[in-house]
Design a protein around this motif. Structure first.
Motif, PDB file in Angstrom:
ATOM      1  N   ARG A 147    -106.159  -0.004  23.243  1.00 35.45           N
ATOM      2  CA  ARG A 147    -105.141   0.445  22.286  1.00 35.45           C
ATOM      3  C   ARG A 147    -105.796   0.776  20.950  1.00 35.45           C
ATOM      4  NH1 ARG A 147    -100.107   0.089  24.175  1.00 35.45           N
ATOM      5  NH2 ARG A 147     -99.636  -1.472  25.752  1.00 35.45           N
ATOM      6  N   GLN A 148    -106.754  -0.038  20.545  1.00 40.01           N
ATOM      7  CA  GLN A 148    -107.450   0.181  19.274  1.00 40.01           C
ATOM      8  C   GLN A 148    -108.274   1.471  19.319  1.00 40.01           C
ATOM      9  OE1 GLN A 148    -107.224  -1.945  16.280  1.00 40.01           O
ATOM     10  NE2 GLN A 148    -107.884   0.140  15.797  1.00 40.01           N
ATOM     11  N   VAL A 149    -108.936   1.726  20.444  1.00 40.31           N
ATOM     12  CA  VAL A 149    -109.733   2.951  20.597  1.00 40.31           C
ATOM     13  C   VAL A 149    -108.824   4.164  20.422  1.00 40.31           C
ATOM     14  CG1 VAL A 149    -111.050   4.356  22.257  1.00 40.31           C
ATOM     15  CG2 VAL A 149    -111.439   1.881  22.138  1.00 40.31           C
ATOM     16  N   VAL A 150    -107.657   4.111  21.068  1.00 44.31           N
ATOM     17  CA  VAL A 150    -106.717   5.231  21.034  1.00 44.31           C
ATOM     18  C   VAL A 150    -106.165   5.414  19.613  1.00 44.31           C
ATOM     19  CG1 VAL A 150    -104.429   5.910  21.858  1.00 44.31           C
ATOM     20  CG2 VAL A 150    -106.147   5.104  23.478  1.00 44.31           C
ATOM     21  N   ARG A 151    -105.838   4.318  18.941  1.00 45.12           N
ATOM     22  CA  ARG A 151    -105.334   4.397  17.554  1.00 45.12           C
ATOM     23  C   ARG A 151    -106.387   5.020  16.658  1.00 45.12           C
ATOM     24  NH1 ARG A 151    -102.678  -0.460  18.133  1.00 45.12           N
ATOM     25  NH2 ARG A 151    -104.474  -1.655  17.427  1.00 45.12           N
ATOM     26  N   PHE A 152    -107.621   4.560  16.827  1.00 36.66           N
ATOM     27  CA  PHE A 152    -108.747   5.054  16.028  1.00 36.66           C
ATOM     28  C   PHE A 152    -108.902   6.569  16.225  1.00 36.66           C
ATOM     29  CE2 PHE A 152    -113.438   5.813  15.971  1.00 36.66           C
ATOM     30  CZ  PHE A 152    -113.637   5.623  14.608  1.00 36.66           C
ATOM     31  N   ALA A 153    -108.829   7.011  17.462  1.00 35.23           N
ATOM     32  CA  ALA A 153    -108.954   8.448  17.749  1.00 35.23           C
ATOM     33  C   ALA A 153    -107.815   9.214  17.082  1.00 35.23           C
ATOM     34  CB  ALA A 153    -108.943   8.683  19.257  1.00 35.23           C
ATOM     35  N   GLY A 154    -106.613   8.647  17.153  1.00 38.16           N
ATOM     36  CA  GLY A 154    -105.446   9.298  16.545  1.00 38.16           C
ATOM     37  C   GLY A 154    -105.610   9.432  15.045  1.00 38.16           C
ATOM     38  N   GLU A 155    -106.136   8.393  14.407  1.00 34.72           N
ATOM     39  CA  GLU A 155    -106.311   8.422  12.949  1.00 34.72           C
ATOM     40  C   GLU A 155    -107.322   9.505  12.547  1.00 34.72           C
ATOM     41  OE1 GLU A 155    -105.514   3.664  12.755  1.00 34.72           O
ATOM     42  OE2 GLU A 155    -107.512   4.402  12.177  1.00 34.72           O
ATOM     43  N   ILE A 156    -108.361   9.666  13.353  1.00 34.48           N
ATOM     44  CA  ILE A 156    -109.374  10.671  13.018  1.00 34.48           C
ATOM     45  C   ILE A 156    -108.815  12.073  13.249  1.00 34.48           C
ATOM     46  CG2 ILE A 156    -111.651  11.609  13.613  1.00 34.48           C
ATOM     47  CD1 ILE A 156    -112.421   8.815  14.510  1.00 34.48           C
ATOM     48  N   ALA A 157    -108.072  12.240  14.346  1.00 38.27           N
ATOM     49  CA  ALA A 157    -107.560  13.573  14.683  1.00 38.27           C
ATOM     50  C   ALA A 157    -106.517  14.034  13.677  1.00 38.27           C
ATOM     51  CB  ALA A 157    -106.979  13.550  16.087  1.00 38.27           C
ATOM     52  N   THR A 158    -105.696  13.103  13.167  1.00 41.35           N
ATOM     53  CA  THR A 158    -104.665  13.489  12.176  1.00 41.35           C
ATOM     54  C   THR A 158    -104.775  12.556  10.972  1.00 41.35           C
ATOM     55  OG1 THR A 158    -103.149  12.091  13.422  1.00 41.35           O
ATOM     56  CG2 THR A 158    -102.949  14.461  13.744  1.00 41.35           C
ATOM     57  N   PRO A 159    -105.740  12.850  10.062  1.00 39.18           N
ATOM     58  CA  PRO A 159    -105.990  11.909   8.969  1.00 39.18           C
ATOM     59  C   PRO A 159    -104.796  11.813   8.008  1.00 39.18           C
ATOM     60  CG  PRO A 159    -107.493  13.812   8.868  1.00 39.18           C
ATOM     61  CD  PRO A 159    -106.561  14.040  10.015  1.00 39.18           C
TER      62      PRO A 159
END
Ligand SMILES: Cc1ncc(COP(=O)(O)O)c(C=O)c1O
Length: 391
Positions: free
Chosen positions: A379-391
């Motif tokens: 879940r953390q990996v996915v959240r992290f990716a989401g934050e980078i993709a849409t800062p």
């Protein structure tokens, strides 16, 4: 004084692709709590019943030199397992017991390649492949497999590289992608092998970890038994990584040569390890299913987590203990993503670039920790990716 070209070029120079892993281990050693989703090792140890069998064999005196190609009962048990799975008539004469799948991969290439022969393998690949092929004296040549094809190899790409080559190494279920090759893929590969008179080395060490479809050994396809060497191992199927026990299935005349090679290299596998392996195989498919079950569970859990977002995409997760994630929507390379994830969230994954060039922009997540911790980490990996993709 110089050491041989063969050994000094084994790593190919430059990076070995394990920097994130080593950095994670260093952080852990300095007291940082790192969640490791890196190497392919179970979160359970070898079953106590197997260890008891090993102990009894050693105490019973099976500690001397064991017969080089493997004890007859184990060769017969492996042959029976292979025949039951593949339908191909197989006897002990088709089997040599090796100290693990890695030694089997090396021996297979030593047996088939003269110095300078071209040995083909597919990219993305299990990290040791190019070095193993070079170590055996071959010229290792990678064939790119494409993310757009869901990492199923295309016969035409292999055919383009095949003229003049001696061997082709494939791996299904695949590490690092988790892809299981379809019958059509394997038939296309078999056709190229027959047309170009290639030996096929089929690494099937994940054959008990299938989540979709079924495991097809290319040795079972028409015309392939006489040109295929199958690499097997009990590392993944029986959580026996440290015992170093595996095998090669090959035509009997090749087994004779492999036995000569073993006589001049490792002189076989410890008898008490072989007895434990025999005990483990006698437990049948239920023990194998028990050992595979956590990975199936975590793979299903992964797909449920990934279904709730659209930044990170899973490569079809059909088998093995890994899930490969396409993180290109973040704009980062796999390497940068993995490094930032480690620095900011103390989660270690393998960059796709560790496995060649074809899986750039991906990460490989090993599903090798307890379910709750795994769920939180993914879940953390996915959240992290989401934050980078849409800062
Ligand atoms: C694809 C593949 N082949 C072979 C091996 C070697 O396994 P072992 O030497 O433990 O049998 C591994 C280990 O991770 C692997 O992933």
């Amino acid at each position: 004084m110089q050491i041989s070209q063969r050994i000094s070029t084994i790593t190919g120079g430059g990076s070995d692709g394990w920097e994130v892993f080593y950095r994670a281990r260093a952080m852990k050693a300095s007291g940082v709590p790192v969640t490791e989703l890196t190497i392919g090792e179970h979160d359970v140890r070898t079953h106590p019943d197997i260890l008891n069998a090993m102990h009894a064999a050693a105490m019973g005196g099976h500690t001397g030199y064991a017969i080089v190609p493997g004890i007859m009962a184990l060769r017969e048990a492996v042959a029976a397992r292979v025949q039951a799975q593949s339908g191909v008539p197989t006897t002990y004469k088709h089997v040599i017991i090796t100290p693990g799948g890695q030694a089997a991969l090396f021996a297979a290439h030593m047996a088939l390649c003269d110095p300078g022969d071209t040995a083909l393998y597919l990219d993305p690949y299990y990290a040791t492949y190019p070095g193993t092929l070079r170590g055996a004296g071959a010229v290792a040549r990678a064939i790119q497999i494409h993310a757009k094809d869901g990492f199923q190899p295309h016969a035409r790409d292999i055919a383009a590289a095949a003229p003049g080559a001696k061997t082709l190494l494939i791996n299904s279920p695949n590490n690092p992608t988790g892809v299981v090759y379809s019958r059509a893929t394997l038939q296309g590969i078999a056709d190229v092998c027959v047309q170009n008179d290639l030996w096929l080395i089929s690494d099937e060490v994940y054959d008990t970890q299938i989540w979709e479809g079924s495991h097809i050994s290319p040795r079972a396809l028409p015309g392939m038994a006489e040109r295929t060497l199958v690499v097997g191992s009990m590392s993944k199927s029986h959580a026996m990584t440290g015992s170093r026990i595996g095998w090669i299935i090959a035509p009997p005349d090749v087994i004779v040569h492999l036995t000569n090679l073993a006589t001049h290299t490792n002189y076989g596998v410890a008898g008490f390890i072989q007895d434990a392996a025999l005990f483990a195989l006698h437990q049948g498919a239920s023990l194998e299913a028990e050992i595979a079950a956590p990975f199936r569970r975590r793979r299903d859990l992964s797909l449920r987590i990934l279904a709730k977002q659209n930044v990170v995409h899973a490569v079809p997760a059909q088998g093995a203990m890994y899930i490969m994630l396409d993180i290109r929507a973040t704009g980062l390379s796999g390497q940068d993503f993995a490094n930032q994830l480690l620095d900011t969230h103390h989660i270690a994954v393998m960059p796709g670039e560790s496995f060649g060039t074809a899986a750039a922009g991906h990460i490989r997540v090993a599903m090798t920790i307890a379910d709750n911790a795994y769920e939180q980490a993914l879940r953390q990996v996915v959240r992290f990716a989401g934050e980078i993709a849409t800062p």
